[in-house]
Scaffold this active site. Sequence first.
Site, PDB file in Angstrom:
ATOM      1  N   CYS A 116      -6.535  30.315  -0.149  1.00  0.00           N
ATOM      2  CA  CYS A 116      -5.222  30.323  -0.093  1.00  0.00           C
ATOM      3  C   CYS A 116      -4.383  29.365  -1.181  1.00  0.00           C
ATOM      4  O   CYS A 116      -3.265  29.793  -1.783  1.00  0.00           O
ATOM      5  CB  CYS A 116      -4.664  29.894   1.453  1.00  0.00           C
ATOM      6  N   CYS A 117      -4.894  28.287  -1.410  1.00  0.00           N
ATOM      7  CA  CYS A 117      -3.823  27.447  -1.878  1.00  0.00           C
ATOM      8  C   CYS A 117      -4.507  26.831  -3.251  1.00  0.00           C
ATOM      9  O   CYS A 117      -4.041  25.893  -3.927  1.00  0.00           O
ATOM     10  CB  CYS A 117      -3.298  26.095  -1.217  1.00  0.00           C
ATOM     11  N   GLY A 118      -5.802  26.966  -3.452  1.00  0.00           N
ATOM     12  CA  GLY A 118      -6.365  26.720  -4.810  1.00  0.00           C
ATOM     13  C   GLY A 118      -7.080  25.322  -4.937  1.00  0.00           C
ATOM     14  O   GLY A 118      -8.150  25.119  -4.888  1.00  0.00           O
ATOM     15  N   LYS A 119      -6.314  24.178  -4.871  1.00  0.00           N
ATOM     16  CA  LYS A 119      -6.905  22.922  -5.197  1.00  0.00           C
ATOM     17  C   LYS A 119      -5.989  21.875  -4.712  1.00  0.00           C
ATOM     18  O   LYS A 119      -4.619  21.961  -4.515  1.00  0.00           O
ATOM     19  CB  LYS A 119      -7.068  22.711  -6.701  1.00  0.00           C
TER      20      LYS A 119
END
Length: 262
Positions: free
Chosen positions: A106-109
């Site tokens: 969902c949000c990468g990192k």
Amino acid sequence: MKEEIAGQQSIIKYHHNKFHSYHDVIATEFPLTLYVNRQEFATIVCSPTNLEELVLGFLASEGVIRRHADIQTIQLDDSKGFCHITLTKEINHDNSHYSKRMISSCCGKSREFYFVSDAAAAKVSMTDKTVRAGDIIRMMEQLQDKSTNFKQTGGLHNAAISDGNDFYIHRSDIGRHNALDKLYGYCIKEHISIRDKVLIFSGRISSEILIKASKIGVGIILSKSAPTDLAIKLAHDLNITAVGFIRNESFNIYSHPDRIIK
């Protein structure tokens, strides 16, 4: 493991005041753990398709590799969810930029990794590519037409690389970053120059997506959705043309409008 972006699932559906037994199509979520030079590097939660492209694009966007020749060997064991990559060079695994982490769908990192590493890898676009307004509408319609898996599952992001006229490649993934990495990996593998290419994206243009586009090297990003204010600021700074809300024969240009012509 057979590459399947979606599968059947038995569910109970409530419709018109009644419960019904129903078989729904559900997007597949697959964890892939990367080992770089024999050390664990990252686990990417993704759709289990085009995994080699995903790995190449991810490593390139993180600055671990610059070209396909930096890879000595790449071995995928998708039955167990592992990928072993041997580079032609050493990397410093003790460096905080390369700490072991989970890349969620969902949000990468984390913000810490994002601002330290991504800002350093972002590239100012130098392209003089232009795109006609009518082609922007047509390319977004093409992306929508190709998004059959999204129509079935409602749980995937879609993206494509184009020369402004025709698609080079289209990819889907549960992770928006992953879809872009697969495109990047394909271009690296096929030795396709992407400086003069256009990125077409189904989702919102966030600051992370804008920086991902800059890492790939494109100067124009098209989306059916909206950008964020930070993404627009970054687009101005990185000389990227951001076009959003491509719907119903209209769109908005948020930065560097000179690349969009009639």
